[in-house]
Every structure is written in C-alpha cells, then in structure tokens.
Scaffold this active site. Sequence first.
Site, PDB file in Angstrom:
ATOM      1  CE  LYS A  94     -19.547 -17.357  14.076  1.00  0.00           C
ATOM      2  NZ  LYS A  94     -20.817 -18.066  14.359  1.00  0.00           N
ATOM      3  CG  ASP A  95     -12.678 -20.285  17.264  1.00  0.00           C
ATOM      4  OD1 ASP A  95     -11.992 -21.262  17.568  1.00  0.00           O
ATOM      5  OD2 ASP A  95     -13.396 -20.227  16.243  1.00  0.00           O
TER       6      ASP A  95
END
Length: 348
Positions: free
Chosen positions: A75-76
């Site tokens: 995930k970012d």
Amino acid sequence: MTAVYAWGGPAGRGLIRARPEDFEVEEVLGHQPSGEGEHLWLWIEKREQNTVDVAGLLARAAGVHPRLVSFAGLKDRNAVTRQYFSIHLAGQADPDWSGWDLPGVDIVSAERSARKIQRGRLKGNRFVLVVRDLEADPDLLEQRLVQLRDHGAPNGFGEQRFGGNNIARARALFAGELRRKPSKHKRGFYLSAARSLLFNQVLEQRVHDGSWNRILNGDVAMLDGSHAFFVPQADDPDIEQRCRQLDLHPTGPLAGLGERPVSAAVAALEQSVFDAEPELVRGLEQFRLHHERRALRMRIGALEWDRSEPNTLTLAFTLGQGSYATSALRELITHDLPTQNRLGPAHR
C-alpha cells in the site's frame, strides 16, 4: 505512460497528497479470518509507513522471524491506509499487542484464523482522494468523471512501480553490472518494473489507436475481477457486448517465458514493443518469469465525487487488485505533489 489519453486529456490540474489524510486506501480482501487457528490477523491503520516496514515492526514486536508475517498487497506510504497482516503463532498465545509501540501504526482489531494471508490474494482497494488547489473546467471535469465511471480507464502501471531508478537497475541487473547482488525483495522490484514498462508501452499504443477498450481479432480477453483469460471466438456475437459492459477486457503482455496466446495484428503490435527492448525481454526470461496477461482496462467501481468545497475535489472509488489510483486520476487531471513528496516512492 507518456501524454496519451483515452478520453481526450485532463480537465484541469490540482494537488494530491497535500497531507497523508488526502490519500486514503482501504484493502478489500474478499475474505475474513475464520476465528480460530495458528495465525493472528491484525487489521491495521498505518500513516506514512510502507507495508514492508510495518511487517518488520510487527515481527520484532511479536518476537518472530519476518517470514512469519504476511500481507496481501503493498500500500502507498504517503497516505493513510488500512489492511490486514497475519502473524504465524503456532502453539503460542496471543501477544499483548495493545502495548506495542509502533510509530505510525494503529492496530484496530485482532482475530485468529486457520490460514495466513496470501500475497496477492485480495479483491481490490477502496480509495478516498482529495484534490486541492483545483483549477479545472467544471463542465469538462464532470464529463470526464462520467466517462471514467461508465467506461473505465487504461490500466497502466503507476509511477510508483518504477521507483525513480528501478528500470535503470533492472537493465544493470540483466547486464551483470550491479556492484552488489540485490536482495530478493529489491530484485523483485526491478523485475516488476521491467515487466511494467513493456506492458505500459503496449497499452500506450493501444490507447493511441483507440483499441485499449475493444477486443480485436487475435486478442486475449480477461474476465473482469479475475485473472482468468481466454481466446474468444471470432464469430462470437456476445464478445463485443460483454466488452462494452465491462464484463470482459482486452489484455496486454507481462513478459516472460512461454508463448503469447495473441495472434494477427495484436501479436505484431506486442512483438514490435518487445523488439525495441530486447535486453528487458531476455532478462525477464533469464530470471525465469513466465508470460502472463493483464487487463488493458480497469473498471472504476462505485465512483462518487464531491465539489462542494471551493477549489477541492473529493473522489471515492474502488479498483481491482493491481490497478493504480494515479493511473485513473491522470485521465481526469494533471496532478502535482507537494514538494516534500516528489522524491519519495509510494508503494502499492
């Protein structure tokens, strides 16, 4: 991808990731922990932390080897994200995770399960993005939003995949010119970047000729929300309709060993891209990656938007596994990053 657009170009420009809370990602795993078993599933909210680093923090806190901590997807980092992690605790009681000091990490809940979380096994992600300092033609912006909602967007790999210099390092890896042997983790990033570049180049040509959202003669079709693909029969009257309904998508190559199932003009287009990058193609085969397919189009699920705040656009939508929010956003606006975020990679 270069400045080739499916819907005519951005309707304006704006600032994304002005603060981590402006880029929220929530994992849609598609299945839940079973309630008992050897694996402790933790539902975690993290802020400005990448997924791999959080896995390491959890391993140290639980006193286990990092290999015993699993997650479904990256995930970012420059965001607020929520996702599951699992820790293999065979024969052990639950640790007192409420006392763990994990910077930027909040453990929301914990539950046992019979199985660990499998890498890559997730349905998708739900995004809430805030675009600030928006300068856009209101009518054109509305038109682009409706087009994305109803017809999807090119499913290119986002800039995060390339990490600044991953392509250069992939080339050096294939040429035997890296000074030090990379870790398995870093080598995976380099290989993925090389594959992604070739895919994006094929997709760019399909966007340019207007066939990114059509199944051509010789194409391979993929079922929406699935990795299953097949070669459609040329005389099947349902294929075109199912493609218009976003039930089927045309596909592009993830380069590697094995025959590509495409034919005719589609095969020629893909081969022209491969012929322009022979070192990347040979390198991926050298590292024993096998040919796969990826949809050329992404469905943008449950897209909603709000422009009630001045110079601000809030978007909420769902993407399938492996699709990039920034790739959808580029069809809508030209987006800038705050100065402090421009040099830092964000992981998905």
